[in-house]
Motif scaffolding. Structure first.
Motif, PDB file in Angstrom:
ATOM      1  N   GLY A  34     -19.109 -72.263  27.602  1.00  0.00           N
ATOM      2  CA  GLY A  34     -20.494 -72.268  26.977  1.00  0.00           C
ATOM      3  C   GLY A  34     -20.308 -73.256  25.877  1.00  0.00           C
ATOM      4  O   GLY A  34     -21.101 -72.385  24.741  1.00  0.00           O
ATOM      5  N   ALA A  35     -19.904 -73.730  25.626  1.00  0.00           N
ATOM      6  CA  ALA A  35     -18.739 -74.273  24.474  1.00  0.00           C
ATOM      7  C   ALA A  35     -18.998 -75.621  24.428  1.00  0.00           C
ATOM      8  O   ALA A  35     -18.929 -76.579  25.779  1.00  0.00           O
ATOM      9  CB  ALA A  35     -17.439 -73.708  23.453  1.00  0.00           C
ATOM     10  N   ASP A  36     -18.494 -76.343  23.033  1.00  0.00           N
ATOM     11  CA  ASP A  36     -18.139 -77.634  24.088  1.00  0.00           C
ATOM     12  C   ASP A  36     -17.186 -78.137  24.522  1.00  0.00           C
ATOM     13  O   ASP A  36     -15.587 -78.198  23.980  1.00  0.00           O
ATOM     14  CB  ASP A  36     -18.358 -78.847  22.292  1.00  0.00           C
ATOM     15  N   PRO A  37     -17.105 -79.372  25.247  1.00  0.00           N
ATOM     16  CA  PRO A  37     -15.820 -79.676  25.651  1.00  0.00           C
ATOM     17  C   PRO A  37     -14.720 -80.499  25.346  1.00  0.00           C
ATOM     18  O   PRO A  37     -13.781 -80.513  25.543  1.00  0.00           O
ATOM     19  CB  PRO A  37     -16.424 -80.667  26.760  1.00  0.00           C
ATOM     20  N   ARG A  38     -14.948 -80.389  23.635  1.00  0.00           N
ATOM     21  CA  ARG A  38     -13.934 -80.499  22.747  1.00  0.00           C
ATOM     22  C   ARG A  38     -12.611 -80.607  22.752  1.00  0.00           C
ATOM     23  O   ARG A  38     -11.570 -80.111  21.465  1.00  0.00           O
ATOM     24  CB  ARG A  38     -14.451 -81.444  21.612  1.00  0.00           C
ATOM     25  N   THR A  74      -5.246 -62.160  11.335  1.00  0.00           N
ATOM     26  CA  THR A  74      -5.419 -62.704  12.456  1.00  0.00           C
ATOM     27  C   THR A  74      -4.315 -63.711  13.225  1.00  0.00           C
ATOM     28  O   THR A  74      -4.510 -64.719  13.107  1.00  0.00           O
ATOM     29  CB  THR A  74      -7.085 -62.705  12.885  1.00  0.00           C
ATOM     30  N   ASN A  75      -3.973 -63.272  14.608  1.00  0.00           N
ATOM     31  CA  ASN A  75      -2.917 -64.170  15.424  1.00  0.00           C
ATOM     32  C   ASN A  75      -3.407 -63.988  16.443  1.00  0.00           C
ATOM     33  O   ASN A  75      -2.705 -63.138  17.584  1.00  0.00           O
ATOM     34  CB  ASN A  75      -1.445 -63.968  15.508  1.00  0.00           C
ATOM     35  N   PRO A  76      -4.299 -64.325  17.243  1.00  0.00           N
ATOM     36  CA  PRO A  76      -5.095 -64.128  18.351  1.00  0.00           C
ATOM     37  C   PRO A  76      -4.118 -64.991  19.751  1.00  0.00           C
ATOM     38  O   PRO A  76      -3.311 -65.340  19.419  1.00  0.00           O
ATOM     39  CB  PRO A  76      -6.398 -65.123  18.722  1.00  0.00           C
ATOM     40  N   ALA A  77      -4.571 -63.737  20.680  1.00  0.00           N
ATOM     41  CA  ALA A  77      -3.121 -64.350  22.172  1.00  0.00           C
ATOM     42  C   ALA A  77      -4.049 -66.068  22.574  1.00  0.00           C
ATOM     43  O   ALA A  77      -3.262 -66.085  23.308  1.00  0.00           O
ATOM     44  CB  ALA A  77      -3.631 -63.680  23.305  1.00  0.00           C
ATOM     45  N   PHE A  78      -4.637 -66.767  22.514  1.00  0.00           N
ATOM     46  CA  PHE A  78      -5.399 -68.062  22.774  1.00  0.00           C
ATOM     47  C   PHE A  78      -5.794 -68.303  21.122  1.00  0.00           C
ATOM     48  O   PHE A  78      -6.515 -67.968  20.049  1.00  0.00           O
ATOM     49  CB  PHE A  78      -6.813 -67.967  23.652  1.00  0.00           C
ATOM     50  N   ALA A  79      -5.721 -70.034  21.075  1.00  0.00           N
ATOM     51  CA  ALA A  79      -5.876 -70.629  20.544  1.00  0.00           C
ATOM     52  C   ALA A  79      -6.664 -71.909  20.725  1.00  0.00           C
ATOM     53  O   ALA A  79      -6.736 -71.922  21.746  1.00  0.00           O
ATOM     54  CB  ALA A  79      -4.473 -72.245  19.946  1.00  0.00           C
ATOM     55  N   TRP A  80      -8.043 -71.988  20.048  1.00  0.00           N
ATOM     56  CA  TRP A  80      -9.140 -72.770  20.495  1.00  0.00           C
ATOM     57  C   TRP A  80      -9.109 -73.764  19.257  1.00  0.00           C
ATOM     58  O   TRP A  80      -9.409 -73.989  18.502  1.00  0.00           O
ATOM     59  CB  TRP A  80     -10.180 -71.718  19.464  1.00  0.00           C
ATOM     60  N   LEU A  81      -8.344 -74.750  20.263  1.00  0.00           N
ATOM     61  CA  LEU A  81      -7.901 -75.893  19.626  1.00  0.00           C
ATOM     62  C   LEU A  81      -9.943 -77.048  19.955  1.00  0.00           C
ATOM     63  O   LEU A  81      -9.511 -77.412  20.768  1.00  0.00           O
ATOM     64  CB  LEU A  81      -7.007 -76.612  20.629  1.00  0.00           C
ATOM     65  N   ARG A  82      -9.582 -78.382  18.556  1.00  0.00           N
ATOM     66  CA  ARG A  82     -10.734 -78.660  18.606  1.00  0.00           C
ATOM     67  C   ARG A  82      -9.500 -80.264  18.981  1.00  0.00           C
ATOM     68  O   ARG A  82      -8.953 -80.717  17.928  1.00  0.00           O
ATOM     69  CB  ARG A  82     -11.579 -78.935  18.109  1.00  0.00           C
ATOM     70  N   LEU A 140      -8.061 -75.932  14.439  1.00  0.00           N
ATOM     71  CA  LEU A 140      -7.536 -75.074  14.586  1.00  0.00           C
ATOM     72  C   LEU A 140      -8.640 -74.389  13.648  1.00  0.00           C
ATOM     73  O   LEU A 140      -8.793 -74.939  12.758  1.00  0.00           O
ATOM     74  CB  LEU A 140      -6.202 -74.108  14.809  1.00  0.00           C
ATOM     75  N   PRO A 141      -8.783 -72.633  13.756  1.00  0.00           N
ATOM     76  CA  PRO A 141     -10.023 -71.873  13.470  1.00  0.00           C
ATOM     77  C   PRO A 141      -9.144 -71.431  11.951  1.00  0.00           C
ATOM     78  O   PRO A 141      -8.033 -71.379  12.180  1.00  0.00           O
ATOM     79  CB  PRO A 141     -10.573 -71.182  14.062  1.00  0.00           C
ATOM     80  N   GLU A 142      -9.711 -71.354  10.821  1.00  0.00           N
ATOM     81  CA  GLU A 142      -8.868 -70.812   9.703  1.00  0.00           C
ATOM     82  C   GLU A 142      -8.912 -69.339   9.767  1.00  0.00           C
ATOM     83  O   GLU A 142      -8.907 -69.059  10.411  1.00  0.00           O
ATOM     84  CB  GLU A 142     -10.356 -70.748   8.297  1.00  0.00           C
ATOM     85  N   GLU A 143      -7.326 -69.886   9.265  1.00  0.00           N
ATOM     86  CA  GLU A 143      -6.674 -68.050   8.947  1.00  0.00           C
ATOM     87  C   GLU A 143      -7.367 -66.896   8.774  1.00  0.00           C
ATOM     88  O   GLU A 143      -7.733 -67.242   7.819  1.00  0.00           O
ATOM     89  CB  GLU A 143      -5.742 -68.456   8.845  1.00  0.00           C
ATOM     90  N   THR A 144      -7.485 -66.383   8.990  1.00  0.00           N
ATOM     91  CA  THR A 144      -8.324 -64.923   8.571  1.00  0.00           C
ATOM     92  C   THR A 144      -7.347 -63.750   8.441  1.00  0.00           C
ATOM     93  O   THR A 144      -6.188 -63.913   8.984  1.00  0.00           O
ATOM     94  CB  THR A 144      -9.487 -64.631   9.074  1.00  0.00           C
ATOM     95  N   SER A 145      -7.747 -62.180   7.458  1.00  0.00           N
ATOM     96  CA  SER A 145      -6.702 -61.192   7.746  1.00  0.00           C
ATOM     97  C   SER A 145      -7.718 -60.325   7.283  1.00  0.00           C
ATOM     98  O   SER A 145      -8.292 -60.396   6.592  1.00  0.00           O
ATOM     99  CB  SER A 145      -5.656 -61.312   6.407  1.00  0.00           C
ATOM    100  N   GLY A 146      -6.585 -59.000   7.295  1.00  0.00           N
ATOM    101  CA  GLY A 146      -7.594 -57.885   6.624  1.00  0.00           C
ATOM    102  C   GLY A 146      -6.578 -56.664   6.229  1.00  0.00           C
ATOM    103  O   GLY A 146      -4.746 -56.863   6.997  1.00  0.00           O
ATOM    104  N   PHE A 147      -7.084 -55.951   6.381  1.00  0.00           N
ATOM    105  CA  PHE A 147      -6.033 -54.455   6.137  1.00  0.00           C
ATOM    106  C   PHE A 147      -5.691 -53.780   7.205  1.00  0.00           C
ATOM    107  O   PHE A 147      -7.390 -53.286   7.782  1.00  0.00           O
ATOM    108  CB  PHE A 147      -6.330 -53.305   5.192  1.00  0.00           C
ATOM    109  N   ASP A 149     -13.479 -87.405  24.708  1.00  0.00           N
ATOM    110  CA  ASP A 149     -14.824 -86.621  24.411  1.00  0.00           C
ATOM    111  C   ASP A 149     -14.806 -84.925  25.251  1.00  0.00           C
ATOM    112  O   ASP A 149     -15.482 -84.838  25.711  1.00  0.00           O
ATOM    113  CB  ASP A 149     -15.753 -86.778  25.146  1.00  0.00           C
ATOM    114  N   ASP A 150     -13.275 -84.925  26.136  1.00  0.00           N
ATOM    115  CA  ASP A 150     -12.861 -83.829  26.658  1.00  0.00           C
ATOM    116  C   ASP A 150     -11.668 -83.463  27.341  1.00  0.00           C
ATOM    117  O   ASP A 150     -10.412 -84.205  26.882  1.00  0.00           O
ATOM    118  CB  ASP A 150     -13.407 -84.466  28.899  1.00  0.00           C
ATOM    119  N   CYS A 151     -11.838 -83.289  25.823  1.00  0.00           N
ATOM    120  CA  CYS A 151     -10.143 -82.034  25.561  1.00  0.00           C
ATOM    121  C   CYS A 151      -9.705 -81.806  26.782  1.00  0.00           C
ATOM    122  O   CYS A 151      -8.009 -81.956  27.026  1.00  0.00           O
ATOM    123  CB  CYS A 151     -10.454 -81.403  24.590  1.00  0.00           C
ATOM    124  N   ALA A 152      -9.614 -81.580  27.674  1.00  0.00           N
ATOM    125  CA  ALA A 152      -8.954 -80.852  28.714  1.00  0.00           C
ATOM    126  C   ALA A 152      -8.582 -81.816  29.491  1.00  0.00           C
ATOM    127  O   ALA A 152      -7.381 -81.849  29.623  1.00  0.00           O
ATOM    128  CB  ALA A 152      -9.587 -79.988  29.356  1.00  0.00           C
TER     129      ALA A 152
END
Length: 523
Positions: A478-482, A443-451, A426-433, A458-461
């Motif tokens: 528009g990204a990698d199907p993984r 940051t806790n997004p509404a969607f997870a961008w899972l690899r 998963l993407p690295e967690e980020t934060s801010g004030f 080669d096709d995660c879905a």
């Protein structure tokens, strides 16, 4: 006539005779001087009942019944019978012990009883609840961002967001003819501005508020308003930085408009005239975005801020872009209400966007607008209690607090499951004030961008589909199907099953929870 007793009894051969219809009998007899004894009664047959004897005695005293009394009696009887038939038609039959009770009903009370009976008899269906409940063996559909996670919050708010609309209300096309957006309900306008001032995520002073059937309609309205006016002009290019929201290309090219066309990734775009779509936080990966083509003079930008709310990310500044799109779907979870709004600086652009909605749907449902206004008011009330609530110490439920707790919990579970699997990242967690909460927030997004990092995938879905988990392929963004996009907003039961399945995957294994990768063919 007074000298005779019409209708008196006469016994002939042991048979009872009486006059009929008040006419004098052909044989008038004086009553016997001496009443019969018991033996005579026994010989004549069974004695009459006390009721019959009393009635006969009364008739002897009263004399013949006049015709007008007969008519009145018949009229009353017919009216009573008619009333009984009406009541039987409109209401359930009364219990047997009420058969001899009579009541006096006016026309209005009859109508009330009939209406009440119809209401009781009418079969009502419960509103839909969306997707059915899941079991450990169910197909878990996390392809769509259906925000049913918020149901738990709204169930606990009581009547704070309830709304009753009388049958005569909201019948006109028009809401406020003095407004550019003439179909925008004033209450929704007020509550949109109030909520943004409360949260501090967008400027509202000096902006026109426009309403649409979801933010998707407003996105299309913005493309229409920003396209070249000249009929001979080439379609303007519509771009967004990859990974971009998968609906952008689909919606842009759906009608094959001569005004605009999808041109792909903004990072590789080389033209001069364009409309850049900036989704921030970004769908699907949750990153904070800025326009990448802002330096080019012929460009125009639309900011999609559907996820710029405190439950998903830190509110670091007050957005003040030319066109900003929002929706109740992701802010409050009311996706089925189908209400979005736009904050637009330029009056001419606002007029053209309004014209698009007018031609497309002749306005927007006023019932949905009023419900959305009630919902937004309930959210603001949680952070700006009324004076009456403040005096008694009452505190309304707080949506953003609930949402942040749930998202923090779910992201913690998902990161642990991905780590346990050894094949997902998963993407690295980020934060801010966060200026809204006055604290540092992750940051806790509404969607997870899972690899999926397994070498043979080669096709995660497709891989997850084989294990009865539906996601959206990275190729659609528009990204990698993984990569896959996974909704984090489903109900608790579905999300819990998804996390358990994900954690059971191991590098190089072809099965999870005993489910073959070919099982999808039979689901």
């Amino acid at each position: 006539m007074a000298a005779f007793r019409v209708g008196a009894r006469a016994v002939e051969g042991g048979r009872f005779q009486a006059n009929g219809g008040g006419m004098a009998s052909s044989r008038l007899q004086a009553p016997p001087k001496n009443p019969p004894n018991r033996e005579e009664v026994a010989l004549r047959g069974k004695p009459r009942s006390n009721h019959l004897a009393a009635a006969a005695k009364l008739r002897r005293r009263a004399g013949p019944m006049p015709l007008w009394r007969v008519a009145v009696f018949v009229s009353v009887a017919l009216n009573v019978a008619t009333l009984a038939l009406l009541l039987y038609h409109y209401a359930a039959p009364p219990p047997p012990h009420h058969h001899h009770q009579h009541s006096r009903l006016t026309a209005s009370s009859e109508g009330s009883l009939a209406a009440a009976a119809r209401r009781e008899d009418r079969t009502t269906m419960a509103p839909s609840t969306g997707k059915p409940a899941v079991t450990p063996d169910s197909v878990i559909n996390l392809d769509h961002g259906d925000p049913t996670m918020f149901e738990a919050f709204w169930r606990e708010t009581g009547d704070a967001a309830e709304l009753v609309i009388p049958g005569w209300q909201t019948m006109s096309y028009f809401s406020d003819v003095t407004n550019i957006c003439w179909f925008l309900e004033p209450e929704l306008d007020q509550q949109v501005r109030r909520l943004h001032r409360t949260v501090g995520n967008a400027a509202v002073d000096g902006y026109h508020v426009l309403v649409g059937t979801g933010s998707t309609q407003l996105f299309m309205a913005a493309l229409y308003a920003l396209s070249p006016a000249a009929a001979s002009a080439e379609p303007i290019s519509v771009v967004s930085t990859a990974p971009y929201y998968s609906s952008y290309p689909a919606v842009t090219d759906f009608l094959r408009s001569g005004l605009f066309r999808w041109a792909g990734d903004a990072s590789s775009f080389e033209g001069d005239d364009y409309i850049e779509l900036v989704c921030s936080p970004n769908n699907p990966d949750g990153t904070i975005r800025e326009a990448v083509l802002a330096s080019k003079p012929g460009g125009k930008t639309v900011h999609d801020l559907a996820y710029y709310w405190p439950q998903y990310t830190a509110i670091t500044k007050k957005a003040d872009h030319d066109i900003m799109l929002f929706t109740v779907s992701k802010s409050t979870g009311h996706a089925g209400t189908r209400i979005g709004w736009a904050l637009v600086k330029d009056r001419a652009i606002a007029e053209k966007m309004t014209k698009f909605v007018e031609l497309n749907t002749i306005g927007v449902s006023k019932d949905s607008q009023l419900r959305a206004a009630k919902v937004l008011a309930a959210v603001s009330d949680g952070y700006e209690p009324s004076e009456a609530d403040a005096r008694v110490g009452a505190r309304a439920p707080r949506l953003f607090d609930f949402g942040r707790r749930k998202m923090v919990e779910r992201w913690s579970m998902l990161r642990a499951a991905a780590a346990a699997s050894g094949i997902f990242t998963l993407p690295e967690e980020t934060s801010g004030f966060c200026n809204f909460t006055n604290e540092t927030a992750a940051t806790n997004p509404a969607f997870a961008w899972l690899r999926c990092d397994r070498e043979d995938v080669d096709d995660c879905a497709s891989f997850l589909r084989g294990h009865k988990i539906l996601t959206r392929s990275g190729a659609q963004f528009g990204a990698d199907p993984r990569y896959v996009r996974v909704s984090m907003l489903d109900r608790d039961d579905a999300f819990d099953i998804f996390v358990r399945r994900l954690s059971s995957f191991k590098s190089g294994e072809g099965e999870a929870d005993g489910v073959s990768t070919a099982i999808w063919e039979h689901v």
